[in-house]
Design a protein around this motif. Structure first.
Motif, PDB file in Angstrom:
ATOM      1  N   ILE A  40       0.861  -1.188   0.000  1.00 28.26           N
ATOM      2  CA  ILE A  40       0.000   0.000   0.000  1.00 28.26           C
ATOM      3  C   ILE A  40       0.893   1.231   0.000  1.00 28.26           C
ATOM      4  CG2 ILE A  40      -1.773   1.297   1.245  1.00 28.26           C
ATOM      5  CD1 ILE A  40      -2.540  -1.363   2.626  1.00 28.26           C
ATOM      6  N   LEU A  41       0.719   2.082  -1.011  1.00 31.28           N
ATOM      7  CA  LEU A  41       1.486   3.326  -1.110  1.00 31.28           C
ATOM      8  C   LEU A  41       0.509   4.492  -1.160  1.00 31.28           C
ATOM      9  CD1 LEU A  41       4.012   2.231  -3.880  1.00 31.28           C
ATOM     10  CD2 LEU A  41       4.407   2.292  -1.415  1.00 31.28           C
ATOM     11  N   GLY A  42       0.722   5.463  -0.294  1.00 31.95           N
ATOM     12  CA  GLY A  42      -0.099   6.666  -0.289  1.00 31.95           C
ATOM     13  C   GLY A  42       0.775   7.863  -0.613  1.00 31.95           C
ATOM     14  N   TYR A  43       0.281   8.732  -1.493  1.00 28.02           N
ATOM     15  CA  TYR A  43       1.042   9.895  -1.936  1.00 28.02           C
ATOM     16  C   TYR A  43       0.281  11.180  -1.651  1.00 28.02           C
ATOM     17  CZ  TYR A  43       3.960   6.678  -4.582  1.00 28.02           C
ATOM     18  OH  TYR A  43       4.814   5.670  -4.942  1.00 28.02           O
ATOM     19  N   PHE A  44       0.987  12.168  -1.132  1.00 28.77           N
ATOM     20  CA  PHE A  44       0.489  13.534  -1.041  1.00 28.77           C
ATOM     21  C   PHE A  44       0.793  14.185  -2.382  1.00 28.77           C
ATOM     22  CE2 PHE A  44       2.086  17.949  -0.241  1.00 28.77           C
ATOM     23  CZ  PHE A  44       0.848  18.544  -0.143  1.00 28.77           C
ATOM     24  N   LEU A  45      -0.210  14.794  -2.989  1.00 33.53           N
ATOM     25  CA  LEU A  45      -0.031  15.432  -4.290  1.00 33.53           C
ATOM     26  C   LEU A  45      -0.059  16.939  -4.108  1.00 33.53           C
ATOM     27  CD1 LEU A  45      -2.477  13.179  -6.340  1.00 33.53           C
ATOM     28  CD2 LEU A  45      -0.024  12.863  -5.966  1.00 33.53           C
ATOM     29  N   GLY A  46       1.106  17.545  -4.162  1.00 33.70           N
ATOM     30  CA  GLY A  46       1.242  19.000  -4.110  1.00 33.70           C
ATOM     31  C   GLY A  46       1.897  19.427  -5.404  1.00 33.70           C
ATOM     32  N   ASN A  47       2.938  20.221  -5.299  1.00 38.20           N
ATOM     33  CA  ASN A  47       3.720  20.561  -6.491  1.00 38.20           C
ATOM     34  C   ASN A  47       4.514  19.363  -6.985  1.00 38.20           C
ATOM     35  OD1 ASN A  47       2.812  23.199  -6.566  1.00 38.20           O
ATOM     36  ND2 ASN A  47       4.410  23.894  -5.158  1.00 38.20           N
ATOM     37  N   THR A  48       4.741  18.409  -6.074  1.00 36.51           N
ATOM     38  CA  THR A  48       5.390  17.146  -6.419  1.00 36.51           C
ATOM     39  C   THR A  48       4.587  16.014  -5.776  1.00 36.51           C
ATOM     40  OG1 THR A  48       6.826  17.220  -4.479  1.00 36.51           O
ATOM     41  CG2 THR A  48       7.700  18.173  -6.521  1.00 36.51           C
ATOM     42  N   ARG A  49       4.843  14.807  -6.185  1.00 35.33           N
ATOM     43  CA  ARG A  49       4.195  13.623  -5.626  1.00 35.33           C
ATOM     44  C   ARG A  49       5.095  13.082  -4.517  1.00 35.33           C
ATOM     45  NH1 ARG A  49       3.788   8.027  -8.631  1.00 35.33           N
ATOM     46  NH2 ARG A  49       1.848   7.211  -7.812  1.00 35.33           N
TER      47      ARG A  49
END
Length: 118
Positions: A40-49
């Motif tokens: 399981i991978l969770g990513y915050f998506l801002g200016n970059t992943r």
């Protein structure tokens, strides 16, 4: 190897509060005899992943696991990687408010909104 993605989920504040503060992931192993290993991978998506969740889960046959993750972010995405996930695993992702109320717009369930990646 199969990779399933929620795709980007917008969670921008409304009147100063984001719709979801938590994400609940439920996974059921539908295999009769095989233990599933799912990354399981969770990513915050801002200016970059940016990776903020990385967990490997082993799920016995007919077992259901539930995981809760932080989601008080403007945008996020979850990826699930494992062998034959489409046939052996039922995966759902639910956005929740701090009090546990479901956020319907942040619901992704098996065979409804998943996109195959890679």
């Amino acid at each position: 190897m199969t990779t399933l993605s929620t795709g980007p989920i917008e969670n921008n504040p409304v009147l100063g509060v984001r719709p979801a503060q938590l994400v609940t992931v439920k996974i059921v192993n539908r295999a009769a005899e095989e233990v599933l290993v799912i990354n399981i991978l969770g990513y915050f998506l801002g200016n970059t992943r940016t990776l903020y969740v990385s967990e490997v889960v082993e799920i016995a046959p007919d077992e259901v696991v539930t995981r809760d993750y932080f989601a008080d972010l403007d945008s996020f995405e979850f990826l699930f990687t494992g062998d034959d996930l489409g046939e052996k695993a039922g995966i759902s992702v639910w956005g929740k408010q701090a009090d546990g109320q479901l956020v319907d717009a942040h619901r992704v369930v098996t065979h409804e909104k998943w996109s195959d990646e890679l």
